[in-house]
Design a protein around this motif. Structure first.
Motif: not given
Length: 470
Positions: A62-67, A71-80, A99-109
């Protein structure tokens, strides 16, 4: 500034090799252990539990922009991660550890592409309940590896056309169209404030389609603005100017800027006339400042841009969002159908403040993992790989979410796909409003529990081609 990928591996328990199953004490060492194994094999008892035949875990990401500054969505990785702990505490999925891996996709490519490549390296069977606006960066690596994208947030057009995507909601297009339907009775002119860039270029047409489909005759003016600004005073003034042709009590503004929505509404409140936000009408009933206040400009928005937390910290019933029309995909957070999710958050999130049960991203992740569980269980004793998960999705395995969405299915025979958005499996929308400081089901809107509606007709409407600009 943006941050690079931040993979965080969470496990219910370590998996040393060899690893006896719980309940088998690892007290035998060296020759004694070998002798015991020989006796067991000779007597036909088989191998010791926890040998080489143990089921591998079901690995997902599960990935999302965190910091980021956007727009950030830390709740999505935390929910996972909370879902992982919960499902593993009950024996996993079909007896398999999740087994859940989470990743900060940084809102950049670059960061988003690295998250996708890591999902490939870790042999993830799916990317689940994630948020990214970097559609080209994320889909290229996972598509080459055959990894399905299950339950993305729905922010990009690619999520609704790419055959590797399996969305659980109608995305931002459905919300924008539903917003038009919700504002139709009250608005002769709607200013749409949305992010600059191609992501929102179709939104004015969708808003207009929603307005017209609900019998409204309101005009739409498009105002793309930069995200991550702390002050939108110039743009707020433009909104007032462009709403001026409409009668004072029939002016509306719809703001869909994600985390930047609060900054825009603050600026708008400063430059708008007294009573310049709210549900329309005059005076205190409209969120104004007293008798004789200028008729309000009604505020509209979408879940993900306006949340209960934002309403609370902005003054609740006395704040600028009182009376606001808000569209969402799912029932309001107060609905009993969210009870299981709330229990999981309480018991397995360990007080993680990133998880707001009313947040649309958190809700989307919960529904996406619900779908994953159903798909994996449908495989029975067979192998769980990206290919088998995708095959189960493609053959039309039906997924029930306990009424939070319609029954979901993405098979080739799925005849209800939306024109222009062929991967759409769910066009249900929910009309909400801020009433007495609470985000609740709108009164007198929709056709069922939670004031639900359907954005299908608006999504299938032919675009005007004007882009909503004057």
């Amino acid at each position: 500034m943006t941050t690079g990928p931040l993979p965080i591996r969470t496990r219910l328990r370590p998996r040393p090799a060899p690893a006896p199953r719980r309940g088998v004490r690892a007290v035998f060492r060296g020759p004694l252990a070998g002798a015991l194994c020989g006796l067991l094999l000779a007597s036909g008892c088989g191998v010791l539990p926890g040998g080489g035949d143990e089921e591998p875990p079901v690995t997902v990401m599960t990935w999302a922009p965190l910091r980021t500054t956007g727009t950030n969505a830390p709740g999505m990785t935390a929910m996972a991660r909370a879902y992982e702990r919960w499902v593993n505490s009950g024996g996993g999925i079909g007896g398999r550890e999740l087994r859940v891996l989470v990743c900060d996709e940084g809102n950049e490519s670059v960061a988003a592409a690295e998250c996708a490549r890591r999902a490939v390296r870790e042999q993830a069977v799916a990317v689940v309940g994630s948020y990214s606006e970097q559609d080209a960066a994320i889909f290229s690596p996972i598509s080459l590896a055959g990894i399905p994208y299950l339950g993305g947030y729905g922010i990009t057009h690619e999520e609704f056309v790419n055959p590797d995507s399996y969305p659980v909601n109608g995305g931002l297009p459905a919300l924008i169209a539903a917003q038009g339907a919700q504002l139709a009775p009250d608005c002769d002119r709607v200013a749409l404030v949305r992010p600059e860039g191609v992501t929102g270029d179709t939104w004015p047409d969708l808003l207009r389609a929603g307005l017209r489909g609900a019998g409204g005759k309101g005009e739409v003016v498009d105002l793309p603005v930069p995200v991550a600004s702390s002050d939108y005073t110039p743009q707020a003034g433009q909104v007032l100017d462009r709403l001026a042709p409409a009668p004072a009590a029939r002016r509306c503004v719809s703001v869909a800027l994600g985390d930047s929505t609060a900054a825009f509404v603050d600026s708008f409140r400063r430059v708008a006339p007294s009573g310049g936000t709210g549900a329309g009408g005059t005076g205190a009933a409209a969120g104004g400042t007293g008798a004789g206040a200028t008729p309000a400009v009604r505020v509209g928005s979408v879940l993900g841009s306006v949340s209960q937390r934002l309403v609370d910290r902005s003054g609740g019933a006395s704040g600028p969002y009182e009376g606001a029309a808000v569209t969402g995909w799912y029932p309001p957070a107060s609905d009993p159908r969210w009870a299981t999710m709330k229990k999981v958050i309480t018991r397995h999130a360990f007080g993680d403040n990133a998880i707001d049960p009313a947040d649309a991203g958190v809700q989307t992740t919960w529904i996406a993992y619900t779908a994953l569980r159903r798909i994996v269980e449908s495989l029975g004793e067979g192998p769980v790989t990206a290919r088998t998960v995708r095959d189960a999705l493609d053959k039309g395995t039906k997924v029930s979410t306990g009424g939070l969405t319609p029954t979901l299915s993405w098979g080739d025979d799925y005849a209800r796909s939306v024109i222009g958005y062929p991967r759409t499996a769910n066009t249900r929308v929910t009309h909400l409003e801020v009433r007495d400081g609470r985000l609740v089901a709108a009164q007198g809107t929709g056709d069922g529990p939670g004031a639900t509606g359907d954005a299908r007709e608006a999504l299938e409407s032919e675009p005007t081609g004007s882009g909503g600009r004057e």
